[in-house]
Design a protein around this motif. Structure first.
Motif, PDB file in Angstrom:
ATOM      1  N   LEU A 436      74.282  78.931  10.187  1.00 53.16           N
ATOM      2  CA  LEU A 436      73.119  78.614  11.016  1.00 53.16           C
ATOM      3  C   LEU A 436      72.586  77.215  10.712  1.00 53.16           C
ATOM      4  O   LEU A 436      72.220  76.464  11.624  1.00 53.16           O
ATOM      5  CB  LEU A 436      72.023  79.662  10.790  1.00 53.16           C
ATOM      6  CG  LEU A 436      72.315  81.075  11.321  1.00 53.16           C
ATOM      7  CD1 LEU A 436      71.198  82.030  10.910  1.00 53.16           C
ATOM      8  CD2 LEU A 436      72.468  81.059  12.837  1.00 53.16           C
ATOM      9  N   ALA A 437      72.529  76.859   9.418  1.00 56.81           N
ATOM     10  CA  ALA A 437      72.073  75.519   9.046  1.00 56.81           C
ATOM     11  C   ALA A 437      72.990  74.455   9.632  1.00 56.81           C
ATOM     12  O   ALA A 437      72.525  73.419  10.144  1.00 56.81           O
ATOM     13  CB  ALA A 437      72.030  75.393   7.522  1.00 56.81           C
ATOM     14  N   LEU A 438      74.284  74.691   9.590  1.00 59.99           N
ATOM     15  CA  LEU A 438      75.255  73.738  10.125  1.00 59.99           C
ATOM     16  C   LEU A 438      75.091  73.589  11.633  1.00 59.99           C
ATOM     17  O   LEU A 438      75.149  72.473  12.175  1.00 59.99           O
ATOM     18  CB  LEU A 438      76.668  74.199   9.777  1.00 59.99           C
ATOM     19  CG  LEU A 438      77.830  73.259  10.100  1.00 59.99           C
ATOM     20  CD1 LEU A 438      77.640  71.908   9.423  1.00 59.99           C
ATOM     21  CD2 LEU A 438      79.151  73.887   9.651  1.00 59.99           C
ATOM     22  N   LEU A 439      74.853  74.696  12.335  1.00 55.88           N
ATOM     23  CA  LEU A 439      74.648  74.636  13.785  1.00 55.88           C
ATOM     24  C   LEU A 439      73.381  73.846  14.135  1.00 55.88           C
ATOM     25  O   LEU A 439      73.372  73.057  15.082  1.00 55.88           O
ATOM     26  CB  LEU A 439      74.558  76.050  14.359  1.00 55.88           C
ATOM     27  CG  LEU A 439      75.866  76.859  14.371  1.00 55.88           C
ATOM     28  CD1 LEU A 439      75.602  78.287  14.846  1.00 55.88           C
ATOM     29  CD2 LEU A 439      76.906  76.183  15.249  1.00 55.88           C
ATOM     30  N   VAL A 440      72.323  74.057  13.361  1.00 52.92           N
ATOM     31  CA  VAL A 440      71.079  73.310  13.591  1.00 52.92           C
ATOM     32  C   VAL A 440      71.324  71.815  13.443  1.00 52.92           C
ATOM     33  O   VAL A 440      70.866  71.004  14.262  1.00 52.92           O
ATOM     34  CB  VAL A 440      69.985  73.783  12.611  1.00 52.92           C
ATOM     35  CG1 VAL A 440      68.785  72.840  12.651  1.00 52.92           C
ATOM     36  CG2 VAL A 440      69.540  75.197  12.947  1.00 52.92           C
TER      37      VAL A 440
END
Length: 480
Positions: A436-440
């Motif tokens: 999720l952090a990478l997608l953000v």
């Protein structure tokens, strides 16, 4: 002398955080913590630290930084002694919360005193480099020291030794450090209280779901209280004259993404330390001392990569370094989730930890740069404080989610199989948080601008009142 005082006090903060990690199994066995309750040994500290950090920094401006340095150090030392003497889980958790409050006053004061006592230029650059290096070295030493003390003496010793060291630092600081000039201003007490209690209630609800389920009355009450308190906090920040968290900081898409990504990424990595120590001691049969040594591939790599990150950012850009580092960390955590009893250390633990260390060391600098990107000079301190708050609160939320995930499907297991199941679930949750952090980051953080690197991740105010990136400017001065 001033530099030694600042570094030693900062080392105490970082050491205590690391010492707790490898001592957790001993603490659980001696005081009778439940699996879910054990997470509050960490959460009580980080919630108090993160929730009070902004108000602690503001107190230094208003009352004087030496005064708040001594106050924070005194609170930290007293709380450490109470932790060392703890006889019940509630006693230890309450003392950890008080210690987190002391750290919230002490930590911003150390950096502020460093900046006010060392002139801009090569001298301050070297002092800040020592400050940053002290954190990396202390984290590595703390994990090993915590394991050795828990194994050979007692986990309590790591807290008792803060007493004489802290008293000596206070006495020397009163003689060697000059007081800064107090400034006029007001505290946003309502904002500080509602934000801290709101986040605490949210973590309580998440952790309680592991024991009672998401539909239990206690879980729902905690989540409802959290929603109400955080709503009051947001409304307060909109109307108060001097908010601890100006909402205009979220007007930038890049900054908002950096705060969210930092919370997710830190949440995953706090869970990695928390559950890995239980994996090594409870499943793999390592002693506390061996578990501390086993963390060295992650902590040493973290330290070395963090030192080299500024040069790499200048070459390929902040966003590229951030994305690459997160990918390394993602692979490492996913790999570690498959560790089992009887496996080879380097294959199942050492190599994954190397990747996790690369991810941690390379990601936090770019996340900090994006968190303070294009901030007006008047909001520089608030933006830096918000970065640190996202760091602390993210750790508590992430750990709470992993504790809840660890309980899923655990009823069919017992003993070492139960612990292995819990760790596997938790690492699976950590993988999701990093994804999720990478997608953000990929969606909201723009491609790199020309690199301007701050070694500590904290912007400072130039004499002219504008935002200044110290390393880039001071490197030019050194070359001249």
């Amino acid at each position: 002398m001033i530099l030694a005082i600042i570094l030693l006090s900062y080392v105490m903060i970082v050491l205590d955080v690391s010492i707790v990690i490898t001592g957790l199994p001993k603490i659980q066995a001696e005081l009778g913590f439940t699996d879910a309750g054990l997470s509050w040994v960490s959460n009580a500290y980080t919630l108090a630290f993160g929730g009070c950090l902004l108000i602690g920094a503001r107190a230094g401006d208003i009352f004087g930084r030496r005064r708040m340095f001594v106050t924070g150090l005194t609170i930290f030392v007293i709380a450490s002694l109470l932790i060392g003497a703890a006889q019940t889980p509630l006693w230890l958790i309450a003392a950890r919360a008080v210690q987190g409050f002391g750290s919230a006053i002490l930590a911003p004061s150390t950096l502020a005193l460093l900046q006010t006592n060392f002139p801009a230029g090569p001298e301050r650059t070297r002092a800040i480099s020592y400050y940053a290096s002290a954190a990396g070295v202390s984290a590595s030493v703390g994990l090993v020291l915590g394991g050795v003390l828990a194994d050979w003496l007692s986990w309590r010793v790591g807290f008792f030794i803060n007493g004489p060291i802290g008293v000596g630092l206070v006495l020397v600081a009163l003689r060697a450090v000059r007081e800064t000039r107090p400034q006029s201003g007001a505290f946003d007490l309502i904002g500080a209280v509602t934000s801290t209690l709101g986040m605490s209630a949210l973590v309580l609800g998440i952790v309680n779901s592991a024991a009672d389920g998401w539909s239990s009355t206690r879980t729902l009450q905690a989540l409802a209280a959290s929603g109400a308190l955080l709503a009051i906090f947001v409304l307060t920040e909109r109307v108060v004259k001097q908010p601890i968290m100006p909402l205009r900081l979220f007007a930038s898409r890049e900054r908002s993404a950096a705060y969210a990504a930092r919370m997710l990424f830190i949440g995953a990595n706090v869970g990695f330390f928390f559950f890995s120590t239980q994996l090594m001691q409870g499943v793999l049969g390592y002693s506390p001392a061996m578990a501390g040594l086993a963390f060295l591939p992650a902590t040493i790599t973290n330290f070395l990569v963090a030192l080299g990150a500024p040069r790499l950012i200048a070459q390929i850009g902040s966003r590229n370094v951030l994305v690459g580092s997160m990918l390394f960390g993602l692979i490492g955590i996913a790999w570690l989730s498959g560790a089992s009893a009887g496996g080879d250390y380097w294959v199942d633990l050492g190599l994954p930890m190397l990747l996790i260390g690369i991810g941690q060391g390379g990601a936090l600098g770019p996340l900090t740069l994006s968190g303070v990107a294009d901030v007006p000079a008047a909001d520089a301190g608030a933006a830096s404080g918000l970065v640190n708050t996202a760091h602390q609160i993210g750790g508590s939320l992430g750990l709470g989610l992993q504790v809840a995930a660890a309980a899923i499907g655990a009823g069919a297991f017992t003993g070492r199989e139960l612990l292995a199941h819990r760790v596997g679930n938790a690492m699976g949750c950590a993988v999701l948080l990093v994804v999720l952090a990478l997608l953000v980051v990929l969606v909201a953080v723009p491609r790199a601008k020309p690199a301007e690197v701050v070694p500590t991740g904290v912007p400072r105010q130039s004499p002219e009142g504008s935002m200044e990136r110290p390393l880039a400017r001071e490197r030019v001065q050194e070359e001249r």
